[in-house]
Design a protein around this motif. Structure first.
Motif, PDB file in Angstrom:
ATOM      1  N   ASP A  83       0.810  -1.262  -0.049  1.00 49.68           N
ATOM      2  CA  ASP A  83      -0.116  -0.034   0.151  1.00 49.68           C
ATOM      3  C   ASP A  83       0.740   1.238  -0.071  1.00 49.68           C
ATOM      4  OD1 ASP A  83       0.740  -0.667   2.661  1.00 49.68           O
ATOM      5  OD2 ASP A  83      -0.423   1.157   3.317  1.00 49.68           O
ATOM      6  N   ASP A 130      -4.391   0.376  -3.204  1.00 46.77           N
ATOM      7  CA  ASP A 130      -4.982   1.937  -2.671  1.00 46.77           C
ATOM      8  C   ASP A 130      -6.387   1.618  -2.112  1.00 46.77           C
ATOM      9  OD1 ASP A 130      -5.409   4.489  -2.834  1.00 46.77           O
ATOM     10  OD2 ASP A 130      -5.641   4.688  -4.780  1.00 46.77           O
ATOM     11  N   THR A 185      -3.832   5.795 -11.076  1.00 43.99           N
ATOM     12  CA  THR A 185      -2.566   5.910 -11.613  1.00 43.99           C
ATOM     13  C   THR A 185      -2.406   4.620 -12.936  1.00 43.99           C
ATOM     14  OG1 THR A 185      -0.180   5.442 -11.550  1.00 43.99           O
ATOM     15  CG2 THR A 185      -1.183   4.181 -10.134  1.00 43.99           C
ATOM     16  N   ARG A 242      -3.048  -1.375 -10.293  1.00 47.02           N
ATOM     17  CA  ARG A 242      -3.458  -0.877  -8.991  1.00 47.02           C
ATOM     18  C   ARG A 242      -4.840  -1.623  -8.787  1.00 47.02           C
ATOM     19  NH1 ARG A 242      -7.533   3.140  -8.990  1.00 47.02           N
ATOM     20  NH2 ARG A 242      -7.942   4.158  -7.116  1.00 47.02           N
ATOM     21  N   TYR A 294      -0.218  -2.051  -6.613  1.00 57.13           N
ATOM     22  CA  TYR A 294      -0.513  -1.084  -5.615  1.00 57.13           C
ATOM     23  C   TYR A 294      -1.561  -1.019  -5.275  1.00 57.13           C
ATOM     24  CZ  TYR A 294      -1.121   3.460  -3.619  1.00 57.13           C
ATOM     25  OH  TYR A 294      -1.607   4.869  -3.153  1.00 57.13           O
ATOM     26  N   TRP A 338       3.258   3.621  -1.941  1.00 60.43           N
ATOM     27  CA  TRP A 338       3.823   4.057  -2.914  1.00 60.43           C
ATOM     28  C   TRP A 338       5.533   4.048  -3.069  1.00 60.43           C
ATOM     29  CZ3 TRP A 338       1.829   4.226  -7.764  1.00 60.43           C
ATOM     30  CH2 TRP A 338       2.488   4.798  -8.692  1.00 60.43           C
ATOM     31  N   THR A 391      -8.095  -1.747  -5.614  1.00 62.44           N
ATOM     32  CA  THR A 391      -8.519  -1.131  -4.255  1.00 62.44           C
ATOM     33  C   THR A 391      -8.845  -2.029  -3.050  1.00 62.44           C
ATOM     34  OG1 THR A 391     -10.858  -0.922  -5.093  1.00 62.44           O
ATOM     35  CG2 THR A 391      -9.438   0.842  -5.520  1.00 62.44           C
TER      36      THR A 391
END
Length: 221
Positions: A179, A199, A206, A211, A197, A181, A213
């Motif tokens: 989480d 998020d 991005t 990415r 990533y 960056w 969630t």
């Protein structure tokens, strides 16, 4: 690439420790007579600064805890006094740890896909192992690597190389799921690992990397 292994971050990825930190900081600060609305954010920024000093090995692990208390309270305290005050915060913090609902299922899917799994955390080994064991994550992974046992933590490539060595997987055949960056995404890139990533707050759209969630979005087969 042929995916053979996954590196998972711990705090903020598998476990919700920020909510625990904020709640503990508010309760602890109130006990010290500070009821300002921004106490959690101030505590977080102070903690980040002094933990970074520890990561750079400028000060010891217990020292960074004492320095947090001294700076937050703006007081000259002996080591014993600062440690005692921190302990009253720590008790609340540890009681507030929670496992994200999507954490264990993600690890189980990775295991079902015959992947090797390692947790890589910029944390102190004893405390981080308590987290893994308390929430049933230790038996769901193959290895755990902590920065307290390394020359440097994330984003230093050596941290990622240590994690990869622990599961015997090449960088080109691994993902890093985290989480943060700078530490997780940029660090993974610097080590030649594919970054994913996480998020959770949906705060940083991005196209620079994959990415998600939620860990529920991860498929490994």
């Amino acid at each position: 690439m042929t995916l053979r292994g996954v590196i998972f971050d711990l705090d903020g990825t598998l476990l919700d420790t920020r909510s625990a930190q904020d709640a503990a900081a508010r309760a602890w600060a109130t006990e010290q007579g500070d009821t300002a609305a921004d106490v959690a954010e101030r505590w977080h920024l102070i903690a980040e600064r002094h933990y970074r000093r520890y990561q750079l090995r400028e000060i010891g692990f217990e020292d960074q805890r004492r320095e947090r208390v001294r700076e937050f309270l703006g007081m000259e305290l002996t080591d014993a006094e600062a440690s005692e005050l921190f302990s009253t915060y720590l008790e609340r913090y540890e009681a507030g740890w929670q496992r994200y609902a999507d954490a264990l299922p993600a690890l189980q899917r990775a295991r079902a896909a015959s992947l090797r799994i390692v947790v890589l955390s910029n944390g102190q080994a004893a405390q981080q192992m308590r987290k893994l064991e308390r929430f049933g994550l230790a038996e769901a992974i193959d290895a755990a690597v902590f920065s307290s046992e390394l020359p440097a933590g994330k984003p230093d490539p050596r941290a990622f190389h240590a994690a990869l060595a622990a599961i015997d997987v090449d960088a080109r055949d691994a993902w890093m799921v985290g989480d943060n960056w700078d530490a997780d995404v940029c660090g993974a890139r610097g080590a030649g690992v594919f970054p994913v990533y996480l998020d959770r707050e949906n705060s940083r759209p991005t196209t620079e990397c994959r990415r998600v969630t939620s860990l529920a979005e991860l498929e490994f087969s």
